[in-house]
Enzyme design. Structure first.
Site, mmCIF file in Angstrom:
data_model
loop_
_atom_site.group_PDB
_atom_site.id
_atom_site.type_symbol
_atom_site.label_atom_id
_atom_site.label_comp_id
_atom_site.label_asym_id
_atom_site.label_seq_id
_atom_site.Cartn_x
_atom_site.Cartn_y
_atom_site.Cartn_z
ATOM 1 N N CYS A 186 -3.267 2.771 -5.499
ATOM 2 C CA CYS A 186 -2.502 3.631 -4.597
ATOM 3 C C CYS A 186 -1.102 3.926 -5.120
ATOM 4 C CB CYS A 186 -2.457 3.027 -3.193
ATOM 5 S SG CYS A 186 -1.736 1.368 -3.125
ATOM 6 N N HIS A 197 -3.206 9.045 1.133
ATOM 7 C CA HIS A 197 -3.155 7.837 0.309
ATOM 8 C C HIS A 197 -4.514 7.550 -0.305
ATOM 9 C CE1 HIS A 197 -4.431 5.374 3.994
ATOM 10 N NE2 HIS A 197 -4.036 6.517 4.515
ATOM 11 N N HIS A 241 0.861 -1.177 0.000
ATOM 12 C CA HIS A 241 0.000 0.000 0.000
ATOM 13 C C HIS A 241 0.899 1.229 0.000
ATOM 14 C CE1 HIS A 241 -3.450 2.446 0.380
ATOM 15 N NE2 HIS A 241 -3.118 2.905 1.589
#
Length: 192
Positions: free
Chosen positions: A152, A42, A30
């Site tokens: 992401c 994010h 991530h």
């Protein structure tokens, strides 16, 4: 930066850094942009998302942290439902290890990296521009989340470079997506 790891200590972070943490037993990472003061912007599946239509929909869990921002006194729930959120570094890491994505690496190092989604040949813009882009997207969104086409990592690379990959192909834009998708092709003797 090492050949196998971009692991960093919190004390070395600078505003504008592209950071990441591995999830689901190193299946995927991530990514986000560290903006300073222990905060990360994010892109998550929090908002409207588009599935991949593949088995990956069942294998990959949400890139949203398991800890809800509601349970963290430093984080607040997002006001809009478009997937770009701001959270504390602890919620972003979700118990994982902190890594920094590297920019402007040498071609030799880029090819030698074992896993995609950890570095790029491209150069980063200055930190103030990176943070401005991240804050702009926090307020305006980054489109529909799609693990293969708009994820992401794509968000963080756009914040760092201002470049977004737009292709007509149906799969794979980010480095980690390409490395995951190329593995079965490589075993079959094909290229992606």
């Amino acid at each position: 930066m090492g050949l196998f790891s971009n692991r960093v200590d919190r004390g070395t972070l600078k505003p504008g850094d592209h950071i990441y943490s591995w999830r689901a037993a190193y299946i995927y990472a991530h990514h986000g942009i560290y903006i300073g003061d222990d905060r990360v912007i994010h892109f998550t599946r929090h908002g409207h998302e588009v599935g991949t239509g593949t088995v990956l929909d069942h294998l990959l869990v949400s890139s949203s942290p398991a800890r809800s921002p509601l349970s963290c006194s430093a984080c607040t729930p997002p006001e809009v439902d478009h997937g770009v959120i701001s959270s504390c570094l602890d919620c972003f890491l979700d118990g994982g290890i902190l890594y920094r994505f590297e920019y402007a690496v040498s071609p030799i190092l880029f090819v030698a990296k074992v896993r995609g989604g950890t570095c790029t040949l491209g150069a980063s813009d200055p930190a103030d521009i990176v943070i401005h882009r991240a804050n702009y997207l926090l307020n305006n969104g980054f489109g529909h989340y799609n693990v293969l086409k708009n994820n992401c990592e794509d968000f963080a690379i756009y914040c760092k470079t201002g470049l977004v990959v737009v292709e007509q192909r149906s799969m794979g834009l980010s480095g980690q997506t390409a490395s995951i998708l190329s593995a079965p092709q490589w075993l079959l003797g094909r290229t992606v």
